[in-house]
Design a protein around this motif. Structure first.
Motif, PDB file in Angstrom:
ATOM      1  N   HIS A  32       0.819  -1.224   0.000  1.00 30.20           N
ATOM      2  CA  HIS A  32       0.000   0.000   0.000  1.00 30.20           C
ATOM      3  C   HIS A  32       0.844   1.261   0.000  1.00 30.20           C
ATOM      4  CE1 HIS A  32       1.057   0.265   4.270  1.00 30.20           C
ATOM      5  NE2 HIS A  32       0.607  -0.978   4.438  1.00 30.20           N
ATOM      6  N   ASN A  37      -9.286  -5.971  -0.154  1.00 31.66           N
ATOM      7  CA  ASN A  37      -8.729  -4.612  -0.175  1.00 31.66           C
ATOM      8  C   ASN A  37      -9.544  -3.601   0.634  1.00 31.66           C
ATOM      9  OD1 ASN A  37      -6.676  -5.486  -1.947  1.00 31.66           O
ATOM     10  ND2 ASN A  37      -7.868  -4.907  -3.748  1.00 31.66           N
ATOM     11  N   ILE A  81      -8.695   0.109  -5.568  1.00 29.51           N
ATOM     12  CA  ILE A  81      -7.293   0.542  -5.501  1.00 29.51           C
ATOM     13  C   ILE A  81      -6.881   1.228  -6.796  1.00 29.51           C
ATOM     14  CG2 ILE A  81      -6.678  -1.217  -3.811  1.00 29.51           C
ATOM     15  CD1 ILE A  81      -5.354  -2.797  -6.122  1.00 29.51           C
TER      16      ILE A  81
END
Length: 261
Positions: A152, A169, A187
């Motif tokens: 991340h 996620n 994401i």
């Protein structure tokens, strides 16, 4: 200190990150390839050039000309102010999609920590390779990959490896609530492509390049490199590879199409 600390301005932040790249990140990047190649008298292209630190150092090392390509307009503005004017018109920076550009190809193409953010992976990689002259070399290195322990990019303050992968996620996305209580949908919205090592290998397959080396989990210090290599041990199980591969580092040579090589 006699008064409250002043908040860091964007310009100060950019200057600090630029200086950090010159002092540390440049050397760390090239250590993963065994050292800086000979760039004297050569044209270079940096895909995902950020604030221009890579090009500054390569020009100092003797490159004849350089082009930096970047999608973040603020980075390009900084690079033009900080770097371009120092090299008598031999350095240019472009805020553009490399797939839509026309330019003189380079002897050496570099890309540092960019490919994990590229959404259309194979066509973009093809364009990066096309930016290199036949016989020229490409140095493409990127980390951390999304599924790795801290993929991340430290956007959340967690010391727990793989914490961002919980609930598909959502363990990561739900911690990024804005002032209106909204969270990102995916994401990709945040600039991560989520590609796995297998995805990157598939994007490279069939491209007009010779693979000189393809390394994983390289580090600038011997001890850290040893630890990162040890992390790869479970990668012998294909399903686990994406979770233990932190970074990929490709040294490629563009094939000569006329010679059929």
């Amino acid at each position: 200190m006699t008064g409250p600390a002043m908040a860091e301005t964007r310009e100060q932040f950019d200057e600090r990150r630029y200086a950090d790249f010159l002092r540390h990140r440049f050397g760390e990047f090239w250590a993963r390839f065994g050292g800086l190649p000979d760039v004297a008298g050569k044209r270079v292209i940096d895909f995902g050039c950020g604030r221009g630190g890579m090009i500054e150092r390569l020009m100092q090392a003797g490159a004849s000309s350089a082009l930096g390509i970047e999608l973040d307009e603020s980075y390009v503005d900084f690079a033009r102010r900080k770097v371009a004017g120092r090299w008598d018109g031999r350095v240019e920076f472009a805020c553009a999609d490399i797939r839509e550009m026309v330019f003189e190809p380079a002897d050496i193409v570099v890309s540092s920590n960019t490919m994990e953010h590229v959404m259309d992976l194979r066509p973009t990689l093809s364009a990066v390779i096309d930016a290199c002259k036949p016989g020229g070399e490409l140095f493409i290195g990127f980390s951390p990959l999304w599924h790795s322990p801290f993929g991340h990019h430290r956007l959340i303050a967690s010391r727990m490896p793989w914490a961002h992968l919980r609930r598909g996620n959502r363990g990561f996305l739900d911690r990024l609530t804005d002032e209106h209580g909204n969270t990102p949908d995916s994401i990709r919205q945040l600039g991560f492509n989520g590609a796995t090592p297998a995805d990157f290998r598939a994007a490279l397959e069939g491209q007009p390049v010779e693979v000189i080396s393809a390394r994983r989990n390289c580090a600038s210090s011997p001890l850290k490199s040893l630890a990162m290599k040890a992390l790869l041990m479970p990668a012998i199980v294909p399903a686990l590879e994406k979770y233990v591969t932190i970074g990929l580092y490709w040294h490629l040579r563009r094939k000569n199409a006329q010679a059929g090589l």
